[in-house]
Write a protein that holds these residues in place. Structure first.
Motif, mmCIF file in Angstrom:
data_model
loop_
_atom_site.group_PDB
_atom_site.id
_atom_site.type_symbol
_atom_site.label_atom_id
_atom_site.label_comp_id
_atom_site.label_asym_id
_atom_site.label_seq_id
_atom_site.Cartn_x
_atom_site.Cartn_y
_atom_site.Cartn_z
ATOM 1 N N UNK A 1 0.895 -1.153 -0.109
ATOM 2 C CA UNK A 1 0.192 -0.214 0.031
ATOM 3 C C UNK A 1 0.935 1.241 -0.012
ATOM 4 N N UNK A 2 0.565 2.500 -0.603
ATOM 5 C CA UNK A 2 0.945 3.545 -0.548
ATOM 6 C C UNK A 2 0.480 4.672 0.362
ATOM 7 N N UNK A 3 1.326 5.525 0.831
ATOM 8 C CA UNK A 3 0.709 6.885 1.455
ATOM 9 C C UNK A 3 0.916 7.847 0.721
ATOM 10 N N UNK A 4 -0.261 8.470 0.537
ATOM 11 C CA UNK A 4 0.195 9.899 -0.361
ATOM 12 C C UNK A 4 -0.252 11.104 0.564
ATOM 13 N N UNK A 5 0.505 11.978 0.492
ATOM 14 C CA UNK A 5 0.639 13.131 0.917
ATOM 15 C C UNK A 5 0.945 14.243 0.199
ATOM 16 N N UNK A 6 0.628 15.392 0.818
ATOM 17 C CA UNK A 6 1.109 16.882 0.086
ATOM 18 C C UNK A 6 1.906 17.738 0.929
ATOM 19 N N UNK A 7 3.242 17.919 0.479
ATOM 20 C CA UNK A 7 4.240 18.309 1.151
ATOM 21 C C UNK A 7 4.671 19.834 0.413
ATOM 22 N N UNK A 8 3.894 20.994 0.962
ATOM 23 C CA UNK A 8 4.375 22.256 0.296
ATOM 24 C C UNK A 8 3.909 21.953 -1.221
ATOM 25 N N UNK A 9 4.692 22.373 -2.158
ATOM 26 C CA UNK A 9 4.221 22.268 -3.562
ATOM 27 C C UNK A 9 4.675 20.805 -4.107
ATOM 28 N N UNK A 10 4.631 19.776 -3.473
ATOM 29 C CA UNK A 10 4.773 18.420 -3.732
ATOM 30 C C UNK A 10 3.844 17.343 -3.595
ATOM 31 N N UNK A 11 3.679 16.350 -4.306
ATOM 32 C CA UNK A 11 2.725 15.107 -3.930
ATOM 33 C C UNK A 11 4.107 13.997 -3.635
ATOM 34 N N UNK A 12 3.822 13.497 -2.247
ATOM 35 C CA UNK A 12 4.992 12.555 -2.095
ATOM 36 C C UNK A 12 3.823 11.158 -1.751
ATOM 37 N N UNK A 13 4.539 10.193 -2.351
ATOM 38 C CA UNK A 13 4.233 8.890 -2.322
ATOM 39 C C UNK A 13 4.900 8.037 -1.590
ATOM 40 N N UNK A 14 4.782 7.352 -0.626
ATOM 41 C CA UNK A 14 5.825 6.457 0.252
ATOM 42 C C UNK A 14 5.117 5.211 0.258
ATOM 43 N N UNK A 15 5.850 4.158 -0.572
ATOM 44 C CA UNK A 15 5.637 2.761 -0.473
ATOM 45 C C UNK A 15 5.655 2.288 1.275
ATOM 46 N N UNK A 16 4.798 1.364 1.547
ATOM 47 C CA UNK A 16 4.978 0.845 2.893
ATOM 48 C C UNK A 16 5.196 -0.501 2.988
ATOM 49 N N UNK A 17 5.973 -1.324 4.060
ATOM 50 C CA UNK A 17 6.207 -2.448 4.100
ATOM 51 C C UNK A 17 7.150 -2.918 2.786
ATOM 52 N N UNK A 18 6.549 -4.341 2.567
ATOM 53 C CA UNK A 18 7.095 -4.985 1.537
ATOM 54 C C UNK A 18 7.130 -4.423 0.015
ATOM 55 N N UNK A 19 6.206 -3.537 0.028
ATOM 56 C CA UNK A 19 5.789 -2.952 -1.299
ATOM 57 C C UNK A 19 7.123 -2.215 -1.863
ATOM 58 N N UNK A 20 7.948 -1.692 -0.922
ATOM 59 C CA UNK A 20 9.432 -1.385 -1.171
ATOM 60 C C UNK A 20 10.230 -1.915 -2.110
ATOM 61 N N UNK A 21 10.139 -3.154 -1.543
ATOM 62 C CA UNK A 21 10.759 -4.371 -2.405
ATOM 63 C C UNK A 21 10.080 -4.549 -3.688
ATOM 64 N N UNK A 22 8.940 -5.015 -3.572
ATOM 65 C CA UNK A 22 8.286 -5.349 -5.008
ATOM 66 C C UNK A 22 8.320 -4.208 -6.024
ATOM 67 N N UNK A 23 8.108 -2.915 -5.539
ATOM 68 C CA UNK A 23 8.040 -1.832 -6.297
ATOM 69 C C UNK A 23 9.334 -1.309 -6.932
#
Length: 116
Positions: A1-23
């Motif tokens: 699963x991914x976490x999506x957030x807005x940080x200033x003028x950027x869209x930030x997507x962070x992959x969680x857990x093993x998704x970092x490995x697969x992706x």
């Protein structure tokens, strides 16, 4: 699963857990100026993916990583298609991000509100 957030003028997507490995990615940062919009799309998991390089694809289990289709690069991180969100991009490495998120409606609203 991914976490999506807005940080200033950027869209930030962070992959969680093993998704970092697969992706093969732990996060993506995209300027909001290059984000065209977001939609919840549970049916997208049934669409052709193209070929992966690098990534993982086990139909019905996981689609994660970079996929090449019709001259475009698409980033996928989806296990549960019912929670899929598509974020359309312009002038970026990827033409679209297809992500599984915890709450698709909230994520779409977050992105769309940031674009206003």
């Amino acid at each position: 699963m991914a976490l999506v957030r807005i940080d200033g003028e950027d869209l930030v997507v962070v992959m969680e857990g093993l998704d970092k490995l697969w992706a093969f990615k732990s996060s993506l940062t995209i300027p909001l100026a290059n984000v065209r919009g977001a939609t919840a799309d549970p049916g997208i998991a049934a669409d052709p993916k193209g070929f992966r390089a690098p990534g993982a694809h086990l139909p019905g289990v996981i689609t994660a990583g970079t996929f090449h289709q019709d001259g475009e690069k698409i980033f996928w991180d989806v296990r549960d298609a019912s929670k899929a969100v598509v974020i359309e991009l312009a002038d970026e490495r990827y033409s679209r991000l297809v992500l599984q998120v915890d709450d698709p409606r909230t994520t779409v609203a977050l992105v769309e509100n940031a674009l206003r």
